[in-house]
Design an enzyme around this catalytic site. Structure first.
Site, PDB file in Angstrom:
ATOM      1  N   CYS A   1      99.950  31.947  54.888  1.00  0.00           N
ATOM      2  CA  CYS A   1      98.757  31.025  55.087  1.00  0.00           C
ATOM      3  C   CYS A   1      97.451  31.881  55.138  1.00  0.00           C
ATOM      4  O   CYS A   1      97.169  32.662  54.033  1.00  0.00           O
ATOM      5  CB  CYS A   1      98.775  30.305  56.490  1.00  0.00           C
ATOM      6  SG  CYS A   1      98.008  28.657  56.806  1.00  0.00           S
TER       7      CYS A   1
ATOM      8  N   LYS B   1     104.351  37.031  60.253  1.00  0.00           N
ATOM      9  CA  LYS B   1     102.932  37.014  59.932  1.00  0.00           C
ATOM     10  C   LYS B   1     102.287  38.180  60.529  1.00  0.00           C
ATOM     11  O   LYS B   1     102.250  38.296  61.703  1.00  0.00           O
ATOM     12  CB  LYS B   1     102.432  35.578  60.215  1.00  0.00           C
ATOM     13  CG  LYS B   1     101.078  35.496  59.785  1.00  0.00           C
ATOM     14  CD  LYS B   1     100.743  33.750  60.269  1.00  0.00           C
ATOM     15  CE  LYS B   1      99.246  33.481  59.757  1.00  0.00           C
ATOM     16  NZ  LYS B   1      98.840  31.987  60.105  1.00  0.00           N
TER      17      LYS B   1
ATOM     18  N   GLU C   1     105.457  27.096  54.894  1.00  0.00           N
ATOM     19  CA  GLU C   1     105.747  27.763  55.952  1.00  0.00           C
ATOM     20  C   GLU C   1     106.120  26.737  57.058  1.00  0.00           C
ATOM     21  O   GLU C   1     106.006  25.636  57.302  1.00  0.00           O
ATOM     22  CB  GLU C   1     104.315  28.012  56.713  1.00  0.00           C
ATOM     23  CG  GLU C   1     103.789  28.513  57.880  1.00  0.00           C
ATOM     24  CD  GLU C   1     102.248  28.425  58.024  1.00  0.00           C
ATOM     25  OE1 GLU C   1     101.692  29.253  59.027  1.00  0.00           O
ATOM     26  OE2 GLU C   1     101.514  27.823  57.459  1.00  0.00           O
TER      27      GLU C   1
END
Length: 308
Positions: free
Chosen positions: A171, A137, A48
């Protein structure tokens, strides 16, 4: 379903970015790509926000109802080093993917070229050098919302590969059951999870997703230290001083479709993990359980995805 290639050589890069410096982070990424190609990698995965790093521990001066001017200066430095997609950095990464004939997945802080909003984004390239996937995200976690916006398009993109569709969740997106199901519905055999979630409990999640999805789960974590912050360029020295010596401990690993480690988690160092994935296992694992296939009950449970 078409017959898929049953073997994939994957290189997983657990490395420290050059914090707040997209040009230097790009240069480092290109070196790791060269090293991966030399090992015969067909798919190369980075963590990430590798460009330009994850600003762990920084508040950027945000408080409810007010902002600090020094924090604003630090945010502007991060903004300036975020990546426009497409742009010069993606051109360079695409050229590297094409040169070596690889699939490439890497996390970036993306700056929208029209609005200027930042997004925590994972991008993927195909062996012809095309920028084939831009996944923002869905929901930045906690105080990440001070820095990055919610995804506003391309919620669950996948790209075709010889091993089936490749997709990613970033994540804590992986804690969202319906988001996982969205990727399962799209047939991912290789599930890429770029993250900075360096705790033991996350490893349990990695094993669960591999087992639940009957897929290879690529746990791509980052390692970096307090010394990696460019303290001389930042205005929040006291925040950096409060950080532990090792800020992100890593834990990168590969989990197979039965929930077992193909490679064990690696902690507290940079590491270059090369592994051969047997995609025959992903097919075999579906014999008794396929979450969106024969074990599903679409007459009882249905997932509707609003994608655009």
């Amino acid at each position: 379903m078409q017959d898929l290639k049953e073997n994939c050589r994957l290189a997983l890069v657990q490395a420290a970015p050059v914090m707040f410096d997209k040009a230097a982070s790009l240069k480092k990424a290109l070196l790791w790509i060269e090293k991966s190609a030399a090992q015969g990698a067909e798919l190369v995965v980075f963590p990430e926000l590798f460009l330009p790093g994850y600003p762990f521990g920084m508040t950027f001066g945000f408080k409810v109802g007010s902002r600090d001017e020094n924090g604003r200066k630090d945010w502007k430095l991060y903004y300036d080093n975020s990546v426009v997609c497409p742009g010069p950095e993606t051109d360079a990464l695409g050229a590297a993917a094409k040169k070596h004939g690889i699939y490439l997945s890497i996390g970036v802080s993306e700056r929208d070229d029209t609005t200027g909003t930042l997004y925590n984004t994972n991008i993927m390239f195909t062996p012809d050098g095309a920028l084939a996937s831009v996944h923002r995200k869905l929901k930045p976690t906690g105080a990440e919302r001070f820095v990055w916006g919610d995804a506003n398009r391309g919620y669950f993109p996948t790209i075709d590969s010889p091993w089936g569709p490749l997709g990613s969740l970033i994540c804590w997106e992986n804690y969202m059951p319906l988001a996982r199901a969205a990727l399962y519905q799209r047939g991912v055999n290789i599930f890429i999870a770029p993250n900075t979630n360096d705790v033991d409990s996350w490893i349990n999640t990695a094993r669960h997703i591999g087992l639940e999805g009957r897929c290879y789960f690529i746990n791509a974590d980052m390692y970096f230290t307090r010394a990696d912050y460019p303290r001389d360029q930042l205005h929040c020295g006291e925040e950096i001083d409060r950080l532990p010596e090792i800020v992100c401990h890593g834990g990168s690993c590969i989990v197979d479709p039965f929930g077992e480690f193909l490679t064990e988690p690696v902690w507290d160092r940079e590491e270059f993990i090369v592994a051969d994935l047997d995609l025959g296992k992903a097919a075999a694992a579906k014999m008794e359980f396929d979450p969106c296939g024969h074990y599903a009950r679409p007459d009882v449970l249905e997932l509707n995805i609003c994608d655009k």
